[in-house]
Design a protein around this motif. Structure first.
Motif, PDB file in Angstrom:
ATOM      1  N   ALA A 199      41.005  21.986  40.043  1.00  0.00           N
ATOM      2  CA  ALA A 199      40.893  23.590  40.045  1.00  0.00           C
ATOM      3  C   ALA A 199      42.214  24.169  39.515  1.00  0.00           C
ATOM      4  CB  ALA A 199      40.419  23.851  41.351  1.00  0.00           C
ATOM      5  N   ASN A 200      43.107  23.538  39.440  1.00  0.00           N
ATOM      6  CA  ASN A 200      44.503  24.041  38.761  1.00  0.00           C
ATOM      7  C   ASN A 200      44.248  24.338  37.423  1.00  0.00           C
ATOM      8  OD1 ASN A 200      46.464  24.025  40.864  1.00  0.00           O
ATOM      9  ND2 ASN A 200      46.146  21.805  40.915  1.00  0.00           N
ATOM     10  N   PRO A 201      44.867  25.283  36.719  1.00  0.00           N
ATOM     11  CA  PRO A 201      44.662  25.510  35.317  1.00  0.00           C
ATOM     12  C   PRO A 201      45.409  24.392  34.693  1.00  0.00           C
ATOM     13  CG  PRO A 201      45.911  27.337  36.456  1.00  0.00           C
ATOM     14  CD  PRO A 201      45.565  26.287  37.520  1.00  0.00           C
ATOM     15  N   PRO A 202      44.432  24.226  33.330  1.00  0.00           N
ATOM     16  CA  PRO A 202      44.856  23.144  32.542  1.00  0.00           C
ATOM     17  C   PRO A 202      46.387  22.944  32.269  1.00  0.00           C
ATOM     18  CG  PRO A 202      43.038  24.321  31.328  1.00  0.00           C
ATOM     19  CD  PRO A 202      43.695  25.084  32.700  1.00  0.00           C
ATOM     20  N   ASP A 203      47.209  24.062  32.279  1.00  0.00           N
ATOM     21  CA  ASP A 203      48.728  23.852  31.946  1.00  0.00           C
ATOM     22  C   ASP A 203      49.366  23.156  32.717  1.00  0.00           C
ATOM     23  OD1 ASP A 203      48.158  26.435  33.111  1.00  0.00           O
ATOM     24  OD2 ASP A 203      50.299  26.905  32.865  1.00  0.00           O
ATOM     25  N   VAL A 204      48.871  23.563  34.176  1.00  0.00           N
ATOM     26  CA  VAL A 204      49.346  22.813  35.553  1.00  0.00           C
ATOM     27  C   VAL A 204      48.902  21.481  35.635  1.00  0.00           C
ATOM     28  CG1 VAL A 204      49.353  23.052  38.061  1.00  0.00           C
ATOM     29  CG2 VAL A 204      49.296  25.177  36.775  1.00  0.00           C
ATOM     30  N   GLN A 205      48.039  21.154  35.237  1.00  0.00           N
ATOM     31  CA  GLN A 205      47.600  19.876  35.260  1.00  0.00           C
ATOM     32  C   GLN A 205      48.339  18.975  34.213  1.00  0.00           C
ATOM     33  OE1 GLN A 205      43.282  18.935  35.177  1.00  0.00           O
ATOM     34  NE2 GLN A 205      42.644  21.069  35.757  1.00  0.00           N
ATOM     35  N   LYS A 206      48.421  19.620  33.193  1.00  0.00           N
ATOM     36  CA  LYS A 206      49.191  18.708  31.901  1.00  0.00           C
ATOM     37  C   LYS A 206      50.771  18.492  32.475  1.00  0.00           C
ATOM     38  CE  LYS A 206      50.389  19.044  27.213  1.00  0.00           C
ATOM     39  NZ  LYS A 206      50.530  20.412  26.143  1.00  0.00           N
ATOM     40  N   LYS A 207      51.172  19.389  33.311  1.00  0.00           N
ATOM     41  CA  LYS A 207      52.688  19.138  33.770  1.00  0.00           C
ATOM     42  C   LYS A 207      52.839  18.154  34.630  1.00  0.00           C
ATOM     43  CE  LYS A 207      54.263  24.117  33.459  1.00  0.00           C
ATOM     44  NZ  LYS A 207      54.850  25.216  34.434  1.00  0.00           N
ATOM     45  N   PHE A 208      51.697  17.864  35.589  1.00  0.00           N
ATOM     46  CA  PHE A 208      51.656  16.615  36.155  1.00  0.00           C
ATOM     47  C   PHE A 208      51.411  15.284  35.690  1.00  0.00           C
ATOM     48  CE2 PHE A 208      51.428  19.844  39.560  1.00  0.00           C
ATOM     49  CZ  PHE A 208      51.944  19.355  40.696  1.00  0.00           C
ATOM     50  N   GLN A 209      50.614  15.491  34.674  1.00  0.00           N
ATOM     51  CA  GLN A 209      50.485  14.124  33.832  1.00  0.00           C
ATOM     52  C   GLN A 209      51.619  13.722  32.969  1.00  0.00           C
ATOM     53  OE1 GLN A 209      47.014  15.979  31.779  1.00  0.00           O
ATOM     54  NE2 GLN A 209      45.612  15.436  33.341  1.00  0.00           N
ATOM     55  N   GLU A 210      52.018  14.912  32.586  1.00  0.00           N
ATOM     56  CA  GLU A 210      53.486  14.686  31.500  1.00  0.00           C
ATOM     57  C   GLU A 210      54.554  14.000  32.638  1.00  0.00           C
ATOM     58  OE1 GLU A 210      53.998  18.039  29.310  1.00  0.00           O
ATOM     59  OE2 GLU A 210      52.765  17.549  27.876  1.00  0.00           O
ATOM     60  N   ALA A 211      54.685  14.338  33.676  1.00  0.00           N
ATOM     61  CA  ALA A 211      55.535  13.905  34.549  1.00  0.00           C
ATOM     62  C   ALA A 211      55.735  12.334  35.124  1.00  0.00           C
ATOM     63  CB  ALA A 211      55.765  14.692  35.797  1.00  0.00           C
TER      64      ALA A 211
END
Length: 249
Positions: free
Chosen positions: A190-202
């Motif tokens: 449910a988080n915005p795509p940019d937030v999800q991307k930050k977790f994936q990249e970390a």
């Protein structure tokens, strides 16, 4: 095995319900939303037959836990593995956290484990063993920005499991935690795509874990495959916690 799973109507809990049923076990799952749970029960029974049961209740309420305990023994006769998965997340720095939110997080993430374990441990002691698996988090093993209440609650579970392992191992009862990092549950998605991307990249793997992967870890800790595991906090972080913080070469 007879399995009881709290927080079983969505996310990691539902993935665990499905996995245990797929592998031939009886499952009683618990959730607060009666309508959602009963609809899910009908769907699961069509797929897996009558080895599945649902209880609508609040596992932070001792009265509901007492009723759940009686229902579990009525339907299953005994519980071999208790999976304490119910929990919530509230973010914020400490001075931004309301007393109400602090108490809600500790009730859902810690008190529920206390109440459920207290209800079923005497049965497991009498029957000569069992397993308890709690959903903690990597956020109980290290700190996060703006997650004061959540870090504190999951940290309590991380040490509670050690105490329980020491007290109940002699009864053949093993108590362990799964500690996921960010997980692709409906809440995370449910988080915005940019937030999800930050977790994936970390994450060293470039992705977050899935509910099904957490369910596999729950299954391992609930089963005899983990018979020498007691008091552990099993991380499912993709390697996030192994970095010293030094720059890549």
């Amino acid at each position: 095995m007879n399995i009881l799973i709290t927080g079983g109507t969505s996310g990691m809990g539902l993935a665990a319900v499905r996995l245990f049923l797929q592998r031939g076990h009886q499952v009683l799952f618990v959730g607060r939303n009666r309508g959602r749970g009963e609809a899910l029960l009908q769907s699961l029974r069509k797929e897996f037959g009558g080895r599945c049961f649902f209880f609508a209740g609040d596992v932070t309420d001792s009265r509901d836990v007492t009723k759940l305990h009686a229902y579990a023994l009525e339907q299953l006769e005994k519980v071999d593995s208790l999976i304490n998965n119910a929990g919530i997340f509230v973010g914020g720095r400490l001075h931004e956290t309301s007393e109400e939110d602090w108490e809600r997080v500790f009730a859902a993430d810690v008190k529920s484990v206390f109440l459920m374990s207290r209800a079923f441990l005497p049965d497991m002691m009498a029957q000569g063993g069992g397993t308890i698996v709690n959903t903690a988090s990597v956020s109980g093993l290290a700190g996060d920005y703006a997650m004061a209440a959540y870090n504190a609650a999951k940290g309590a579970l991380v040490n509670l499991v050690r105490s329980m392992a020491l007290d109940y191992g002699k009864y053949g009862i093993r108590v362990n935690n799964v500690c996921p990092g960010a997980c692709a549950t409906p809440m995370f998605l449910a988080n915005p795509p940019d937030v999800q991307k930050k977790f994936q990249e970390a994450n060293p793997l470039g992705r977050v874990c899935t509910p099904e992967e957490v369910a596999e870890a729950m299954y391992f800790l609930a089963s005899e495959a983990s018979r020498s595991c007691n008091g552990i906090n099993l991380e499912l972080s993709g390697g996030m916690n192994v970095h010293t913080g030094q720059p890549a070469q």
